[in-house]
Scaffold this active site. Structure first.
Site, PDB file in Angstrom:
ATOM      1  N   VAL A 193      24.073  13.705  12.702  1.00  0.00           N
ATOM      2  CA  VAL A 193      23.563  15.076  12.774  1.00  0.00           C
ATOM      3  C   VAL A 193      23.916  15.765  11.457  1.00  0.00           C
ATOM      4  CG1 VAL A 193      23.634  17.280  14.001  1.00  0.00           C
ATOM      5  CG2 VAL A 193      23.921  15.132  15.273  1.00  0.00           C
TER       6      VAL A 193
ATOM      7  N   GLY B   4      21.550  29.290  11.414  1.00  0.00           N
ATOM      8  CA  GLY B   4      21.141  28.987  12.791  1.00  0.00           C
ATOM      9  C   GLY B   4      20.256  27.752  12.902  1.00  0.00           C
ATOM     10  N   LEU B   5      20.062  27.050  11.772  1.00  0.00           N
ATOM     11  CA  LEU B   5      19.152  25.892  11.809  1.00  0.00           C
ATOM     12  C   LEU B   5      19.788  24.669  12.469  1.00  0.00           C
ATOM     13  CD1 LEU B   5      17.429  26.300   8.331  1.00  0.00           C
ATOM     14  CD2 LEU B   5      16.441  26.677  10.599  1.00  0.00           C
TER      15      LEU B   5
ATOM     16  N   LYS C 131      21.826  24.839  14.917  1.00  0.00           N
ATOM     17  CA  LYS C 131      21.688  25.164  16.333  1.00  0.00           C
ATOM     18  C   LYS C 131      20.266  24.835  16.818  1.00  0.00           C
ATOM     19  CE  LYS C 131      22.762  29.055  19.378  1.00  0.00           C
ATOM     20  NZ  LYS C 131      23.184  30.471  19.439  1.00  0.00           N
TER      21      LYS C 131
ATOM     22  N   TYR D 229      29.678  22.655  18.343  1.00  0.00           N
ATOM     23  CA  TYR D 229      29.097  21.945  19.485  1.00  0.00           C
ATOM     24  C   TYR D 229      29.501  22.592  20.811  1.00  0.00           C
ATOM     25  CZ  TYR D 229      27.419  18.261  16.390  1.00  0.00           C
ATOM     26  OH  TYR D 229      26.754  17.575  15.408  1.00  0.00           O
TER      27      TYR D 229
ATOM     28  N   GLY E 179      24.403  27.791   8.063  1.00  0.00           N
ATOM     29  CA  GLY E 179      24.762  29.192   8.297  1.00  0.00           C
ATOM     30  C   GLY E 179      23.570  30.079   8.597  1.00  0.00           C
TER      31      GLY E 179
END
Lengths: 167, 167
Positions: A104, A114-115, A117, A147, A112
């Site tokens: 990942v 939100g990508l 996520k 996570y 930073g």
């Protein structure tokens, strides 16, 4: 060849195809796309892994690992006609009960925002759609909190992640 | 059918076949054999899992999981013409870098005799022969020490095993 073929599959159609489950995500830079196409350019992938400081791996083995992963999710930024691989995740699975996430990665320039996520949500969604209920991963210490916020529990009920090393 | 076919493959030849890598192990009860044949009787397997208190799983999914596992190792005791499934392990893998062990089980009547250790050594050997260098598992708290003795490290370098649960 692989690169252009991959790009074509991701961006060559104006309408997202169901197969690749393309879905643009609003982003301040360009448009972000996800693809489940595993015909990905492995050199570009290794460049991405390089950018976060991972050690280089034999291209032949990376290709084999992608081929034998249950799902492969790549994240792309499109600016005009150019597109760039900015994130990646893959999972091994028994196709029935469990899936385990590997590799990942989000490009440092895109962290930073939100990508990561968004990439993980896309990955979890794909696995849930495939009727996988047990999703696991091995997290480096500094991303355990990331996570956890996505619904992952460390050591649930005392279960320990363990790795084998030659004696 | 599956059961007898499986038994045949395991014990039907006097000479161990290379494919199944049969190897008798000295045992005070009978002869212990290992098989990598995945055409295993899933009802007998679920009976074994039942004996250690695991919850029952849909047979269809167990069959699918076995089919899509990278390796499947079963452990058998042969007494005369009768043979009994006494242990099992399987691993998912990307066929290149990593393998993760699942469903490692030894029948309670056969525990404490070094057979779990023998099963794990057989499993690790198979994975090493397949050029897999990263072997991982998720251990219940009470078997962490067992795996540690086999060379598995819990949380190496702070890496945490994590499981996803629906929010």
């Amino acid at each position: 060849m692989g690169f252009w073929k991959s790009i074509f599959r991701v961006f060559g159609t104006t309408e997202p195809t169901k197969k690749n489950r393309l879905r643009p995500v609003p982003n301040q830079n360009g448009q972000i796309f996800f693809s489940t196409d595993r015909d990905i350019d492995v050199y570009e992938l290794e460049e991405l892994c390089d950018a976060v400081g991972w050690s280089r791996r034999p291209i032949r083995k990376v290709r084999k690992a992608i081929q034998h992963s249950f799902i492969v999710i790549s994240m792309w930024e499109k600016r005009g006609t150019y597109s760039r691989l900015i994130g990646f995740a893959r999972a091994t699975s028994d196709h029935a009960f469990n899936a385990t996430l590997w590799d990942v990665v989000v490009h440092p320039e895109y962290q930073g925002k939100g990508l990561g996520k968004a990439l993980m949500k896309e990955t979890i969604k794909s696995l849930r759609q495939a009727d996988i209920s047990n999703i696991s991963l091995f997290a480096d210490a500094h991303v355990v909190e990331f996570y956890r916020q996505l619904g992952f529990s460390p050591d649930p009920e005392g279960i320990k992640g363990m790795f084998w090393y030659p004696p």
